[in-house]
Structure formats: structure tokens, C-alpha cells
Motif scaffolding. Structure first.
Motif, PDB file in Angstrom:
ATOM      1  N   ARG A   1       1.129  -1.019  -0.330  1.00  0.00           N
ATOM      2  CA  ARG A   1       0.036   0.111  -0.066  1.00  0.00           C
ATOM      3  C   ARG A   1       1.112   1.348   0.108  1.00  0.00           C
ATOM      4  NH1 ARG A   1      -3.191   3.309   3.300  1.00  0.00           N
ATOM      5  NH2 ARG A   1      -5.345   3.260   3.000  1.00  0.00           N
ATOM      6  N   PRO A   2       0.364   2.515  -0.911  1.00  0.00           N
ATOM      7  CA  PRO A   2       1.823   2.971  -0.874  1.00  0.00           C
ATOM      8  C   PRO A   2       1.125   4.018   0.367  1.00  0.00           C
ATOM      9  CG  PRO A   2      -0.323   3.643  -2.355  1.00  0.00           C
ATOM     10  CD  PRO A   2      -0.077   1.813  -1.668  1.00  0.00           C
TER      11      PRO A   2
ATOM     12  N   TYR B   1       3.207  -1.200  11.366  1.00  0.00           N
ATOM     13  CA  TYR B   1       3.087  -0.393  10.443  1.00  0.00           C
ATOM     14  C   TYR B   1       3.215  -1.483   9.481  1.00  0.00           C
ATOM     15  CZ  TYR B   1       6.837   0.849   6.503  1.00  0.00           C
ATOM     16  OH  TYR B   1       7.405   1.171   5.628  1.00  0.00           O
TER      17      TYR B   1
ATOM     18  N   LEU C   1       0.499  -3.019   9.300  1.00  0.00           N
ATOM     19  CA  LEU C   1      -0.451  -3.606   8.762  1.00  0.00           C
ATOM     20  C   LEU C   1      -1.204  -2.543   8.069  1.00  0.00           C
ATOM     21  CD1 LEU C   1      -3.416  -4.732  10.053  1.00  0.00           C
ATOM     22  CD2 LEU C   1      -3.802  -3.211  11.321  1.00  0.00           C
ATOM     23  N   LEU C   2      -0.717  -1.140   8.336  1.00  0.00           N
ATOM     24  CA  LEU C   2      -0.439   0.448   7.036  1.00  0.00           C
ATOM     25  C   LEU C   2      -0.230   0.125   6.223  1.00  0.00           C
ATOM     26  CD1 LEU C   2       0.380   3.076   9.741  1.00  0.00           C
ATOM     27  CD2 LEU C   2      -1.987   2.021   9.187  1.00  0.00           C
TER      28      LEU C   2
ATOM     29  N   ARG D   1      -1.109  -2.870   4.583  1.00  0.00           N
ATOM     30  CA  ARG D   1      -1.309  -3.647   3.653  1.00  0.00           C
ATOM     31  C   ARG D   1      -2.763  -2.977   2.948  1.00  0.00           C
ATOM     32  NH1 ARG D   1       2.110  -6.390   5.467  1.00  0.00           N
ATOM     33  NH2 ARG D   1       2.504  -8.937   5.263  1.00  0.00           N
ATOM     34  N   GLU D   2      -3.528  -3.477   1.778  1.00  0.00           N
ATOM     35  CA  GLU D   2      -4.994  -2.670   1.526  1.00  0.00           C
ATOM     36  C   GLU D   2      -6.040  -3.537   2.673  1.00  0.00           C
ATOM     37  OE1 GLU D   2      -5.903   0.018  -0.190  1.00  0.00           O
ATOM     38  OE2 GLU D   2      -3.299  -0.374  -0.998  1.00  0.00           O
ATOM     39  N   PRO D   3      -6.671  -2.749   3.640  1.00  0.00           N
ATOM     40  CA  PRO D   3      -7.513  -2.788   3.991  1.00  0.00           C
ATOM     41  C   PRO D   3      -8.461  -4.281   3.033  1.00  0.00           C
ATOM     42  CG  PRO D   3      -8.012  -0.904   3.342  1.00  0.00           C
ATOM     43  CD  PRO D   3      -6.853  -1.502   3.175  1.00  0.00           C
ATOM     44  N   ASP D   4      -9.243  -5.446   4.055  1.00  0.00           N
ATOM     45  CA  ASP D   4     -10.469  -5.882   3.584  1.00  0.00           C
ATOM     46  C   ASP D   4     -10.872  -6.140   4.742  1.00  0.00           C
ATOM     47  OD1 ASP D   4     -11.414  -7.713   2.729  1.00  0.00           O
ATOM     48  OD2 ASP D   4     -10.572  -9.420   3.107  1.00  0.00           O
TER      49      ASP D   4
END
Lengths: 118, 950
Positions: B589-590, B699, B701-702, B704-707
């Protein structure tokens, strides 16, 4: 930005844990509060970071995830309740025993307020 | 009557005795009896259906996800047991009315009795085995209360504890066994399990399931080697013994074995375990019973023996043996209950149950003599009483099993004859004595009516078995064996000369000889060494307790910070181990660009955070630093698109710091240096490890794209909840139930603080507080004029702001939580500026009340939606226009938010006001000012305020 948030949460956790390992009740309560900050911020951040995207539908999209915010909001208030109870417990222990030491092995008062008085 | 109601009636009725006792002991007993009678009539209304072989059912979903449902069913087996429980229960209630003395709390007795009765009925009517387990545990608990009813007797308490330990332990094993059984069968419904015999017996888990279930059944039914608790439970009042040990509690194990007979029996393991344990128990119990001088002790071991007999029959695994078991359950219940009541009558009238001090009562208590003799002869297995019939059938089965069974059964029958005859001859016959502790005479009708009725049954069943219980035995046996047709058997006094009759004659003759030799045998028995079960049990228990204490003391020595260090370090090590052994893939994730404000905020948060670790010994300073961190976090929330969180954090921060400042008033202002540098380094490393772990986790978690389901709330907030502020709509509508729980927690916290402060002020803490007064530095101006005026001017404005924030909460940042905190801060300022007394004198509502009203408001808002046929807390909304205001929205969720508001305000204020109250106590010399400030204006002249000492 993500790195900054991670460092802040990590530092709050680290200092909070360090203070919770102290031997007097007051630093433990301060440490608990810091840990609560860290946990609340963690919870909030788990919804991912976005700028200028509050979950208010009258503003233009995009909107950030509102669910972690709602959960964090109650967590903040509950954390206050927990801190308040911990404070009163610490205070009650100090007033009853004359010591604010955390460990139970040394329950005897070492400095009573009377001795400390003028 | 619904089966569920039959099972529930005794529980509901358990509320009655306590109320009815005020109307007298007769009213109390009548009410209790009426409850049982009602349940019994309800049961009997199903008799025709049961005799037709139909299955009566009542089903309620309780926790279907767990397979736990309140399913009841009634077939012949359940009917017989429920009938015994309720029928004999009714007789016991009548008997106990006259047995209990004026000093015994009758209401407690009947309450316990009904609780026990309900639990027993529940066991025998349950279709769901999880439900059965709940009732099973309830019988252990309620029998504990009954056995220990005479709390002042150490034997009563010890007996109750022993019974609870043994049956409770068995109950735990049973839970395991039943869960395995349910797993194999794929259902927790007994009716389904009973149809899965093949699957269960072929399963690899059959053996553990059987062992665990038998452990439960054997402990409950006092089978060897768990037989020892039953005699000690005789410390209970006799009605309890008569009830628990003739018809109910100990028969629960038999019921379970009979209930599961179709699926568990028939294997070699079943035969050896069940028939073996039964055989040993039957013989052992009979032998010991002969040498018991206590009437109830004799009956207790006789019960153990008869339970063994029935267990043995069930263990044989043949259908005929099962029929005999069923028949003997009925017979045993009738004569044993009568015998216990007889023993109770003798104890009641002669003031002793010691056989060696009795004798010659035949002429003094003729009615009791007749009742006792008939019942005892039935127990001995003498014709023409019902005990004879089932004993003959038992001997017949034993003779056809093996030589060992034939011999042992004859031995048991012999001793059974001997102790039964001893009960009759050593108590009632012989010369009249002049050293009875009291002058024995027959009791009133009320006390002998119940045993007389039972003895009537003993004779009637003995003479006309087919007419009276033939149909019942057939129905019950079909239920036990799950067979459509039963093999041939005959309930009759005379079967011609066969093996059983010969064994019986030998038993009676030898038994009579044993009784004649009793004096010599008794001396030998007393001289012989034999294990004392209670001593072994106590030693075992003491050893376990010692070990547990040693382990606990070693692990928990009161060093709290060490527990925490070990816990945290262990977590860090485990997580680190998991991290370094797994393949970590960096998310894609950017990241958001770093901005100047963000960097400034970062530095501003990090500096006080790190400074806290170094400077925390100065407690005031640490509060300042903490406050800075908290305030900057609220800025961070605002910056990262969370306006509601920012407002909440801001107001909570203010309240928290005030709270800690107030607490610090009483606490030492410095933290002394106590830990060694090495210890500090150690803690630092642990803290750093925890920080690295948490920081790394967020970090990862942030990046990665949320699902997740976040989009759902954004899409449905306006259409479903009528609000534009999604956070608030989630709080009061989508997840309203969570919020409801949370405000309750907050309310509880407030009340807990109130209670703790009250306890401190009463105890040693209060003294120390008052002693503190001397050391507090007094400020010159307690209520600075500028501050008093400013806070008062601000109060109405702050309240309006609070209302505004509340009102807009559904559509704009705000809501009940934040409004509550804002108003709390505004009120708090009055306390600080004008003093506790002044503020409290103007406080109309107590904070406890405010918490209660808040929670109730939220609850009623939720309940209100029931009346419109919606689930709890379902929200609705609409738009109204009140001139001259513009159109605005009203949502029912707002009423809920009012509850939130009131609870938050009440809890926060309660916590802080209680701390202020402690301050008041610590400075008793400071004058109390009820005037607005230290100076009052009086007709234009300004003078110092009138003060009065506390």
C-alpha cells in the motif's frame, strides 16, 4: 507518514511498558495511560491513514473507515474509567497501608505521612 | 402441562417457602407441597400417552449455535423417575413438616428441597444432553445445601463437602464423556444419540466416553470405589436422607446408565466395568451394613448395596436384566424411603439412632413397629413383599450369568437378610429398657402417614405386582431397552422351585444364623483392621491442597512488577520467534507523503514521550508531559480525518489530568530511586521490545490494503440511520448494543469509585487522611475572584455548547460522549473555582441517579423498539419543522444518545467529586463556605464571608 505513526505508537508502548514496570503505583498509572494512548491510536490507525477524508457524508468523498473510529471513541472513554478506578485503588492502598509500593512482599509502611510531616 | 413447565415449577416454587413462612409453618409446608403436587398432576396428565408408548416432547431453542436447547421429552423411563421424584418428594414434604424442630429454618429447607427437586426432574426430562449436564450439576449443588442443612454440625458440613467433591468431580468427568458422545452422534439430542448405537460403539472414542460417563454415574450412585461419600451424607436431616438416598440423587447415576443403556451396553467393557462394580458394591455394602450401629448408617450401606444390585443388573446387558433393574428401582424406592422415615421417627422419639441403645420398642411404638418391620422384611427379600419379587428375579439373572455372580449374589443376599432382620429384632424386639434418652412413643399421624402409605405400596406390589405396576414396568423397560417387544418375564410371587428360590432359602437361613452370631461377629469386625474411607479422603484432599498452595505460593509471591515483566517478555519472545520463523512479505500500500505539520507534530509528541521515561520521578512534571502527549494526540486525530476522536481525546485528557492532579494531592510528590541500573536496563529492554513489536505490527498493517466491512457503514449510514456523521451513527445505531454495554461499564466504574472512597474514609485510610491536614500547604486565596467570576460566566455558555455538540452529533462531529465530557468539564470548573460545598449545594441530581437514569434511558429506548416489532435498539428517524426553526431531523437514536450523555456526565463527575470529598476530609480545619465566594456582599457593604467550622 505511516512510519511516523508507527514510531509514535511504538514509543508510547515502550515508555508505557517501562513505566508500568516501575515499583510505585503512580508511575504505573501514568504508564497505563500511555499504553492506553498507544492502544487507542493503534485501533484508530488500523482503519488506515487518510488526510482530509473525515467520515462525514456531507463532505465530498473519499471517506475514511468510520468503524475503527467509533470503536476507538468508546475505548478512549472506557480508558478514562479504567484509569479512574486504578487511581482510586492506588490511593486507597496508599491511604490504608501508608505505602504506594506495588509489590505485596513489602506491605509494611516505610514512610508514613506522620513521619513525613513537619 | 408442558414438560418444560413441569421442570420449571419446582424452581419457581422455590421462591414460595421464604414468603409463606411468615404465614406459619403449615402454610409454608402446604405451599411447598402444592407446588410439587401441581407438577405431579402435570406429569400424570401425560400418563395415558406414555402408556401408549408415545413420546411427549417440548422444545425451545436456547443457544442453537452451541447445540444447547431446552428440549424435553418424556417416555416411560423419564416418567417413572419423575414420578418417584415428585411422588416421594410430596411425601417427604409432609413428613418434614413434622420432623423439623421449631429451631430449624423451615423456609430454607423447603427452598433447597424444591431446588433439588427441580434439578432432578430436569435431569430425567431433558432431551438435550447439555441441558441434562446443567441439571446434573444443579443436583450436586442443591444436594450440598441439603446435606449441610444443619450448618452447626461439623459432620453435616464435612459430609456435604465430601458429597460435593465426589459428585462434582464425577460431574466434570461426565461433561467430558457427554461431549464426546454428542460429537460421535453428531447431535446433543438424546433422542438422536439413542438411535446411533453402531456409530458410537464402533468409534475409537467409545472407550474414553464410556469411562468418563461411568465415572459420573458411579460417583453419583455411590458405586465402589466412590461409595464412601454416601454414609457421610447421613449427617443430613432424615427427610433429606430419605429423599436423596431412596428415590432421587443416588438414582440419578442409575437413571443415566439406564438412559444410555441402548447405546453403551452390550460390550465386554461395559459388562466388566458396570456389572463388576455393581457386584462388588452390592456385596461390600451388604457386609458393612450388618456392622453399623447407627440406624441411618445401616440404611446408608444398605442403599449402597442395593444401588450396586441395580448397577449389576444394568451391567449384565440383557433385556430381562434391565427389566429386573427397573422393577427393583421402584421397589427399592418404596421400602427404603419408608425405612429412612422409620429411622427418623425412632430418632425423633427416642433421641437416639444407636441400635445398641435401642430394643424393645415393639410395645412402645406399635405403629412404627409395624411399618418398620414390613419395610425391613421387604428389604430382606422376604415374601410376600415387593422386595422379594425383584430379589428373586435378580438371583435368577445372577445364576444364569456365571458361578461367580451366583455365589456373590447369594452372599450379598445373605447379609442383606441379616442386616434387615437386625433392624427389626435389635430395635423393636427384646426386653423394654429403662435407659432410652427419651421416652419413646408413636408420633402423630402426620409423621407416620407417609411411610404408612409407602408400606401399603410395598404390600400391594408384593401381592398384585402385575395389576399395580405391570404396565408401568413394561413401558419403562421398553424405554430403557428401546426394544419393540420385551422377552418373556413374569412378575409373580411363585415361580416354582428353581435356582433362585434355593439361593433365597439359603440366604434367609444363613442370614438368620449370622444375626444370632452378631455379638461375636461384631467383636471380630471391630477388632479387624479396615481402611477408613474418610481418613483416606481427608489425607488425599489435604495433600492436594498442600501441593496447590506450594505451587501458587511459588508462582505468586506478590511481586506484581515481576509478573508483568515475565508476561511482557514472554509475549515479546513468542512474537519475535513467530516473526523470524515466518516469511514476512512487505505490504504494497503506498504511503502518505510526509508533511511539515506532521513532522512538527511527530517531534512534539516524541520529545515528551521519551522525556517521561527519564523524568517520571517528578510526578507533577510527568503529568504535564503526559498532558502534552494527550493533547497532541488529539491534534493527530484531527489531522488524520477523525474529528470526533479529536474532540473526545481532548476532553478526556482534561478530565484525566484533573483526576490525576487531585490524586497526587494525597500521594508522595516524588518517586524514589529504588531499582538498580541493571533492573532499569532490563525494563528498558523489555519496553523497547514491546514497542518494537507493536510499532512493527501497526506498520505492517498500514502497508496492507484493508479488507473489511467499513464500506457498509459509509453506504448505509444516511439511508439506514439518518445521520451524516458515520461515527455517531455507528455508536448509537449500528453498534448501539456495544455502546450500551460500554456506558454500563463506565457507570459501574463510577459506582465502584464511590464505594471504594466510602470504604477508605471509614477505615484506616480515613485516619491517615485526617492526619495529613498538617502537611498541606494552604494557599492564601482559595477561591480567586477572577476565576470564580469567569467560570460562572462561562458555565451557561459551556452548557449551551454542550447541548449544541449533542444535538448536531448525528450529522456533524459531536454526540453524547463528547457533550457529556464537555459539560463535565464545565461543571468541574465550578468545583475548582467555588469549592465543593458551594457546588454540591447547587447540585439538584445525585450523580448515582444520573448514571442510573442514563442507563435506563438507553435501555428503554432499546426496549421501545420491541413495541413496534423491531429488535432491541432498532432505530428510526424522521424530519420535523418547528417554526421558526428550519427543518431538522429527529432520530430515536438520539434518545439513546441522551442516555450516553447522562451516564458519561454522571460517571465522570462521580469520580471527581469523590476525590474532592477525600480532600474535604483531609483538611477539616478549613472553613466550609456555602456562600458563593469567600467574600459576600451584604447591602452594599463588603465583608468577609461568615464561616463556620465543621
Amino acid at each position: 507518514m505511516e512510519i511516523l505513526v508507527a514510531i509514535i505508537i511504538g514509543s508510547l508502548t515502550a515508555v508505557g511498558t517501562y513505566l508500568m514496570l516501575r515499583m510505585r503505583t503512580f508511575p504505573v498509572i501514568v504508564g497505563l495511560s500511555l499504553l492506553a494512548y498507544a492502544v487507542n491510536f493503534f485501533l484508530f490507525a488500523s482503519g488506515r491513514l487518510m488526510l482530509n477524508a473525515p467520515p462525514l457524508l456531507y463532505t465530498d468523498a473519499p471517506h475514511t473507515d468510520a468503524l475503527p473510529q467509533a470503536l476507538t471513541l468508546t475505548a478512549i472513554v472506557i480508558a478514562f474509567g479504567m484509569t479512574a478506578v486504578a487511581v482510586i485503588m492506588a490511593l486507597a492502598a496508599y491511604l490504608n497501608d501508608g505505602s504506594d509500593k506495588l509489590d505485596m512482599e513489602n506491605a509494611a509502611p516505610e514512610v508514613t505521612p506522620e513521619e513525613r510531616g513537619q | 402441562m408442558s414438560l418444560a413447565l413441569i421442570a420449571a415449577l419446582p424452581f419457581l416454587g422455590a421462591l414460595l417457602p421464604g414468603l409463606m413462612l411468615r404465614a406459619g409453618r403449615n402454610a409454608c409446608a402446604t405451599a411447598t407441597g402444592a407446588v410439587t403436587l401441581l407438577a405431579l398432576l402435570g406429569l400424570l396428565s401425560h400418563l395415558p400417552a406414555v402408556l401408549r408408548g408415545e413420546m411427549v416432547q417440548a422444545r425451545f431453542e436456547w443457544l442453537p449455535a452451541l447445540g444447547l436447547n431446552a428440549n424435553f421429552f418424556l417416555d416411560g423411563l423419564g416418567f417413572m423417575f419423575a414420578g418417584l421424584i415428585l411422588g416421594i418428594g410430596l411425601l417427604i414434604i409432609i413428613y418434614a413438616r413434622f420432623y423439623l424442630s421449631k429451631n430449624d429454618p423451615m423456609d430454607q429447607f423447603y427452598t433447597y428441597l424444591l431446588l433439588f427437586q427441580g434439578a432432578m426432574v430436569g435431569i430425567v426430562l431433558s432431551d438435550n444432553i447439555l441441558l441434562l449436564l446443567i441439571f446434573w450439576e444443579l443436583t450436586s449443588l442443591s444436594s450440598f445445601l441439603l446435606i449441610g442443612y444443619w450448618k452447626h454440625l461439623p459432620e453435616g458440613r464435612q459430609g456435604a463437602r465430601m458429597a460435593l467433591t465426589v459428585t462434582g468431580m464425577g460431574g466434570l468427568a461426565l461433561i467430558g464423556g457427554m461431549l464426546i458422545l454428542g460429537n460421535i452422534a453428531g447431535s446433543y439430542d438424546l433422542t438422536v444419540i439413542l438411535e446411533n448405537r453402531e456409530a458410537i460403539q464402533e468409534s475409537d472414542l467409545y472407550v474414553p466416553a464410556l469411562l468418563l460417563i461411568l465415572l459420573g454415574a458411579f460417583t453419583k450412585s455411590a458405586q465402589f470405589p466412590f461409595h464412601f461419600w454416601l454414609p457421610h451424607a447421613m449427617a443430613a436431616p432424615t427427610p433429606v436422607s430419605a429423599y436423596l438416598h431412596s428415590a432421587t440423587m443416588v438414582k440419578a447415576g442409575l437413571f443415566l446408565m439406564a438412559r444410555l443403556w441402548p447405546v453403551l451396553s452390550g460390550t465386554d467393557l461395559w459388562f466388566y466395568l458396570v456389572a463388576g462394580a455393581g457386584l462388588i458394591t452390592m456385596t461390600l455394602g451388604a457386609v458393612i451394613a450388618l456392622f453399623k450401629d447407627d440406624l441411618k448408617g445401616l440404611l446408608a450401606f444398605s442403599t449402597v448395596s442395593h444401588l450396586g444390585l441395580i448397577t449389576m443388573l444394568l451391567g449384565m446387558g440383557t433385556e430381562v436384566a434391565a427389566v429386573v433393574a427397573v422393577f427393583h428401582i421402584i421397589n427399592h424406592a418404596t421400602f427404603k424411603a419408608a425405612l429412612f422415615m422409620t429411622a427418623g421417627i425412632i430418632d425423633h422419639e427416642a433421641h437416639t439412632r444407636d441400635i445398641k441403645r435401642l430394643g424393645g420398642l415393639r410395645l412402645l411404638m406399635p405403629v412404627t413397629f409395624i411399618i418398620g418391620t414390613i419395610a425391613a422384611f421387604s428389604m430382606a427379600g422376604l415374601p410376600p413383599f415387593n422386595g422379594f419379587l425383584s430379589k428373586e428375579m435378580m438371583l435368577h439373572e445372577a445364576a444364569h450369568t456365571s458361578t461367580l455372580f451366583m455365589v456373590m449374589a447369594t452372599v450379598a443376599a445373605t447379609f442383606s437378610v441379616a442386616y434387615s432382620l437386625r433392624f427389626v429384632f435389635h430395635v423393636f424386639f427384646g426386653p423394654k429398657r429403662d435407659d432410652y434418652p427419651a421416652k419413646p412413643h408413636d408420633p402423630g399421624f402426620g409423621m407416620w402417614a407417609a411411610p404408612a402409605l409407602l408400606v401399603g405400596l410395598v404390600i400391594a406390589i408384593g401381592l398384585f405386582p402385575k395389576t399395580i405396576v405391570g404396565a408401568l414396568v413394561a413401558t419403562v423397560s421398553k424405554a430403557v431397552t428401546q426394544a419393540d417387544e420385551l422377552p418373556y418375564y413374569s412378575l409373580a410371587l411363585w415361580h416354582g422351585v428353581n435356582a433362585a428360590l434355593i439361593m433365597s432359602i439359603i440366604a434367609v437361613a444363613t442370614g438368620a444364623v449370622l444375626l444370632l452370631l452378631h455379638k461375636a461377629l461384631d467383636r471380630a469386625w471391630i477388632a479387624a483392621p479396615r481402611p477408613e474411607a474418610k481418613a483416606i479422603f481427608d489425607a488425599l484432599l489435604a495433600a492436594i491442597t498442600r501441593t496447590a498452595t506450594r505451587v501458587t505460593d511459588a508462582l505468586h509471591d506478590g511481586a506484581m512488577s515481576r509478573y508483568l515483566a515475565i508476561f511482557t517478555a514472554a509475549c515479546v519472545v513468542i512474537v519475535a520467534g513467530a516473526f523470524f520463523t515466518a516469511d514476512y512479505v512487505q505490504g504494497t500500500r503506498p504511503m502518505l507523503p510526509m508533511t511539515v505539520p506532521a513532522l512538527v507534530g511527530f517531534v512534539l509528541i516524541m520529545v515528551p514521550t521519551l522525556a517521561l521515561a527519564l523524568l517520571h520521578r517528578n510526578r507533577y512534571l510527568s503529568l504535564v508531559l503526559m498532558g502534552v502527549v494527550g493533547l497532541l494526540l488529539s491534534v493527530g486525530f484531527a489531522y488524520l480525518s477523525a474529528p470526533d476522536l479529536a474532540m473526545t481525546q481532548l476532553s478526556v485528557e482534561v478530565v484525566t489530568i484533573i483526576l490525576l492532579l487531585l490524586a497526587l494531592y494525597f500521594l508522595p510528590k516524588e518517586t524514589p530511586v529504588e531499582s538498580s541500573p541493571a533492573r532499569r536496563w532490563r525494563d528498558g529492554v523489555i519496553g523497547a521490545g514491546a514497542g518494537l513489536g507493536i510499532g512493527g505490527l501497526i506498520y505492517a498493517l498500514l502497508r496492507r490494503e484493508p479488507d473489511n466491512i467499513g464500506w457498509y457503514f459509509l453506504e448505509n449510514s444516511y439511508t439506514g440511520g439518518g445521520g451524516n456523521n458515520v461515527v455517531n451513527v455507528i455508536l448509537v445505531d449500528f453498534r448501539g448494543f456495544d455502546t450500551f454495554g460500554e456506558i454500563i461499564v463506565l457507570g459501574v466504574a463510577g459506582i465502584a469509585i464511590f464505594a471504594m472512597v466510602a470504604a477508605v474514609l471509614r477505615g484506616a485510610g480515613g485516619k491517615r487522611l485526617r492526619a495529613m491536614a498538617a502537611e498541606h500547604v494552604k494557599i492564601g486565596d482559595r477561591h480567586p475572584l477572577m476565576m470564580v467570576v469567569a467560570t460562572r460566566a462561562v458555565l451557561p455558555i459551556a452548557l449551551v455548547v454542550g447541548v449544541y455538540i449533542f444535538w448536531r452529533g448525528h450529522s456533524f462531529p459531536g454526540g453524547g460522549f463528547i457533550a457529556g465530557l464537555v459539560v463535565a468539564v464545565a461543571v468541574l470548573m465550578q468545583y475548582m473555582a467555588s469549592g465543593l460545598e458551594w457546588a454540591q449545594a447547587r447540585q439538584r441530581v445525585a450523580y448515582h441517579g444520573m448514571i442510573a437514569v442514563g442507563i435506563l434511558t438507553a435501555a428503554f429506548t432499546g426496549i421501545a423498539s420491541w413495541f413496534f416489532g423491531y429488535p432491541f435498539l432498532k432505530s428510526t428517524f424522521g424530519y420535523v419543522t418547528i417554526p421558526p426553526l428550519s427543518k431538522f431531523e429527529v432520530a430515536s437514536a438520539m434518545a439513546f444518545d441522551v442516555g450516553v450523555f447522562l451516564t458519561v456526565l454522571g460517571a465522570v463527575m462521580l469520580a471527581l467529586a469523590e476525590l474532592s470529598r477525600m480532600g474535604r476530609v483531609s483538611d477539616p480545619d478549613v472553613p466550609i463556605n456555602t456562600d458563593p465566594m469567600d467574600i459576600v456582599t451584604d447591602g452594599g457593604a463588603i465583608r468577609p464571608a461568615a464561616t463556620k467550622d465543621s
